[in-house]
Design a protein around this motif. Structure first.
Motif, PDB file in Angstrom:
ATOM      1  N   ALA A  99       2.008   5.449  -1.729  1.00  0.00           N
ATOM      2  CA  ALA A  99       0.824   4.579  -1.721  1.00  0.00           C
ATOM      3  C   ALA A  99       0.158   4.591  -0.351  1.00  0.00           C
ATOM      4  N   TYR A 100       0.970   4.673   0.687  1.00  0.00           N
ATOM      5  CA  TYR A 100       0.419   4.742   2.042  1.00  0.00           C
ATOM      6  C   TYR A 100      -0.418   6.008   2.207  1.00  0.00           C
ATOM      7  N   SER A 103      -3.685   6.054   0.233  1.00  0.00           N
ATOM      8  CA  SER A 103      -4.717   5.136   0.716  1.00  0.00           C
ATOM      9  C   SER A 103      -5.249   5.522   2.090  1.00  0.00           C
ATOM     10  N   ASP A 169      -2.355   0.844   2.263  1.00  0.00           N
ATOM     11  CA  ASP A 169      -1.274   0.201   1.508  1.00  0.00           C
ATOM     12  C   ASP A 169       0.074   0.471   2.165  1.00  0.00           C
ATOM     13  N   ARG A 171       2.869  -1.496   1.411  1.00  0.00           N
ATOM     14  CA  ARG A 171       3.848  -2.323   0.692  1.00  0.00           C
ATOM     15  C   ARG A 171       5.150  -1.603   0.373  1.00  0.00           C
ATOM     16  N   GLN A 178       6.459  -2.396   7.907  1.00  0.00           N
ATOM     17  CA  GLN A 178       5.244  -2.935   7.321  1.00  0.00           C
ATOM     18  C   GLN A 178       4.572  -3.938   8.260  1.00  0.00           C
TER      19      GLN A 178
END
Length: 339
Positions: A99-100, A103, A169, A171, A178
């Motif tokens: 996700a990182y 994004s 992102d 998460r 984080q």
């Protein structure tokens, strides 16, 4: 294809070239050249897509090693060496934080927009420091360890960090990582990326391994101070605001630690200090330079003295700091003027 931009003025030419290969080093009689190379960013995302389509980790490792680390520019090689990056670091980060990466991907394309701001600063650099040596700025995709560093005449910018914002992102990251990235991205590093490039360019001109917190803080403070002379501003970061407002307390705490080689609490994003503010060592180094510069009759010679100081020479470092007068006990309540 890259984009070549050329600036001309009376006695010096700095060419800002976004290309995939190095130009020959200039001869002393040739014009000065600063180059910016961004070819590895597109290369990374090609490899990222290919690696993402593979299930076998060993296959991913082999592909990333061959098609990215081995195929990249000299800047990528230098970045990997400087930060100890291996194919495993990349593959593990890709697998752990998809996700990182998804994004941040469109954000990395924004780095090229910073080139206009960097280009606008470059003519000022040789005016501030006429003995500026050639250097190359490389935009790279790293594995989450550095937004910017140097190696010899190379400035190495990790765009996967340096272009992030609150929309990236994080998460899937462990809680500590984080928190770090959320705090870092809240500072909008892309807004300061042109300053980071100039700051790191200053580092390519400096010399000497630092053996104490004092030397390291001065090394970073010089880069901030000279970058301000070139760009007209400092980064919008907490230490820039907090330091002048709490100069006396920060200075007293720094003096207690400055002859150690423990940077914790003072440099490189640590908030392990009573002030709860990262990177206050940068502020102290900057304040020493500001005091030294204010007291110098020859301002250009003062800048040259900062840059050309041998930071490995503890006596020379102490002499420079003493000449600034900043750490004198009686001056503890007089912070440098905020720009």
């Amino acid at each position: 294809m890259g984009i070549k931009r050329v600036l001309r003025w009376a006695t010096c030419l700095l060419a800002l070239c976004v290309v995939g290969c190095m130009s020959a080093a200039p001869r002393p009689t040739e014009a000065m050249r600063i180059q910016v190379v961004d070819a590895d960013v597109a290369l990374f995302w090609q490899v990222y897509d290919a690696v993402g389509a593979m299930d076998d980790r060993q296959q991913q490792l082999d592909y990333l090693q061959t098609h990215y680390l081995d195929a990249g520019t000299p800047g990528l090689t230098a970045f990997a060496e400087a930060k100890g990056y291996t194919a495993a670091d990349y593959v593990d980060a890709i697998r752990a934080y998809p996700a990182y990466w998804d994004s941040v991907r469109p954000r990395t394309a924004l780095a090229k927009d910073v080139l206009d701001r960097v280009e606008a600063h470059l003519p000022r650099f040789p005016e501030v420091y006429p003995r500026l040596r050639p250097a190359t700025v490389y935009f790279e995709v790293g594995a989450l360890r550095s937004a910017g560093t140097t190696r010899e005449d190379k400035v190495l910018i990790g765009v996967e960090m340096a272009t992030g914002d609150e929309g990236v992102d994080t998460r899937q990251m462990p809680a500590g990582l984080q928190r770090f990235f959320d705090g870092y991205f809240a500072s909008r590093p892309l807004d300061n990326l042109d300053l980071l490039v100039v700051h790191e360019l200053v580092h390519t001109q400096q010399r000497g391994e630092r053996g104490s917190l004092l030397a390291q803080a001065l090394y970073e403070g010089v880069a901030d101070f000279v970058a301000r002379q070139v760009t007209g501003r400092l980064p919008d970061l907490d230490y820039v605001r907090y330091g002048p407002a709490h100069d006396k307390e920060v200075k007293a705490a720094f003096v207690r630690d400055m002859h150690t080689n423990d940077y914790s609490g003072w440099l490189y994003n640590s908030i392990d200090n009573p002030f709860g503010t990262r990177d206050l060592g940068y502020y102290i180094g900057y304040a020493i330079c500001a005091a030294y510069y204010a007291g110098a009759e020859d301002k250009q010679a003062a800048i040259a003295g900062m840059i050309e100081l041998d930071y490995a020479d503890a006596v020379a470092v102490e002499r420079f700091v003493a000449a600034s007068g900043y750490l004198d006990e009686g001056d503890a309540a007089t912070p440098p003027a905020r720009p």
